[in-house]
Structures are given as structure tokens and as C-alpha cells.
Design a protein around this motif. Structure first.
Motif, PDB file in Angstrom:
ATOM      1  N   THR A 168     -72.069  -6.967 121.770  1.00  0.00           N
ATOM      2  CA  THR A 168     -72.733  -5.786 122.332  1.00  0.00           C
ATOM      3  C   THR A 168     -73.079  -4.757 121.261  1.00  0.00           C
ATOM      4  O   THR A 168     -74.215  -4.292 121.179  1.00  0.00           O
ATOM      5  N   LEU A 169     -72.115  -4.390 120.441  1.00  0.00           N
ATOM      6  CA  LEU A 169     -72.277  -3.268 119.520  1.00  0.00           C
ATOM      7  C   LEU A 169     -72.909  -3.635 118.182  1.00  0.00           C
ATOM      8  O   LEU A 169     -73.552  -2.802 117.565  1.00  0.00           O
ATOM      9  N   MET A 170     -72.734  -4.852 117.732  1.00  0.00           N
ATOM     10  CA  MET A 170     -73.174  -5.210 116.393  1.00  0.00           C
ATOM     11  C   MET A 170     -74.527  -5.913 116.351  1.00  0.00           C
ATOM     12  O   MET A 170     -75.007  -6.239 115.271  1.00  0.00           O
ATOM     13  N   ARG A 171     -75.135  -6.143 117.491  1.00  0.00           N
ATOM     14  CA  ARG A 171     -76.381  -6.902 117.501  1.00  0.00           C
ATOM     15  C   ARG A 171     -77.492  -6.189 116.735  1.00  0.00           C
ATOM     16  O   ARG A 171     -78.126  -6.774 115.859  1.00  0.00           O
ATOM     17  N   ILE A 172     -77.746  -4.933 117.016  1.00  0.00           N
ATOM     18  CA  ILE A 172     -78.816  -4.180 116.345  1.00  0.00           C
ATOM     19  C   ILE A 172     -78.475  -3.908 114.875  1.00  0.00           C
ATOM     20  O   ILE A 172     -79.326  -4.137 114.001  1.00  0.00           O
ATOM     21  N   PRO A 173     -77.271  -3.442 114.536  1.00  0.00           N
ATOM     22  CA  PRO A 173     -76.971  -3.255 113.110  1.00  0.00           C
ATOM     23  C   PRO A 173     -77.033  -4.554 112.307  1.00  0.00           C
ATOM     24  O   PRO A 173     -77.414  -4.537 111.134  1.00  0.00           O
TER      25      PRO A 173
END
Length: 96
Positions: A74-79
Motif C-alpha cells: 500500500t505505502l511503498m508502491r508510488i515511492p
């Protein structure tokens, strides 16, 4: 020789491998789906005086791993997209 760049590459590869796992195709088949995590205790529970992480608050390692996989997805996909682009450009320009 083992360099600091190698550690960064290994960490990036591991985070990428966690981020691309498909919950329906892979994780649910082996029993690691987020739907299988036991629900959190309600707020109306009596005060636990055994301290943090006492016998009533133990969370199984499997549930923690499922939560970690879900959080990374969830949290690391864009970074990760940005970090991967930077690494690819670095490799193309300077060569590795």
C-alpha cells in the motif's frame, strides 16, 4: 567486495518483490491473505495490566508478516516507482 550499493540494490529488490505480490493469485493460495487476519479487539475490553505485549496482546508472527506485506504493497508502491526510475537512470548513464 561487498559495497554499500549492493546492500541498497538487495533491499530494493526485496521491497520490489514484496510490492508485486498479488493477493488473490498468490497470497490467498498459501493462506497469507489480509482477509485471514483475526479482527482487532474491541475498545470495550478491560484494562490489561500485564504491560505492553503481555499474554493477551500477543500477535502471531504470521499476522505481523501479513500486515507488513500489506503495508509495503500500500505505502511503498508510488515511492518505489520513483526509486526504481532513479536507479535505472543511474545505471543507464553511469553504468554499473
Amino acid at each position: 567486495m561487498f559495497y554499500f550499493g549492493s546492500i541498497i540494490y538487495i533491499a530494493l529488490f526485496l521491497i520490489n518483490s514484496i510490492a508485486i505480490l498479488n493477493e488473490e493469485r498468490f497470497l490467498a493460495r498459501i493462506g497469507w491473505s489480509t482477509a485471514q487476519i483475526p479482527p482487532a479487539s474491541s475498545f470495550n475490553q478491560p484494562y490489561d495490566q500485564s504491560g505492553y505485549g503481555g499474554p493477551q496482546g500477543d500477535v502471531p508472527v504470521k499476522a505481523r508478516m501479513i500486515s507488513l506485506i500489506s503495508a509495503v504493497r500500500t505505502l511503498m508502491r508510488i515511492p518505489l516507482i520513483g526509486v526504481n526510475l532513479v536507479i535505472i537512470c543511474y545505471e543507464l548513464i553511469l553504468g554499473g
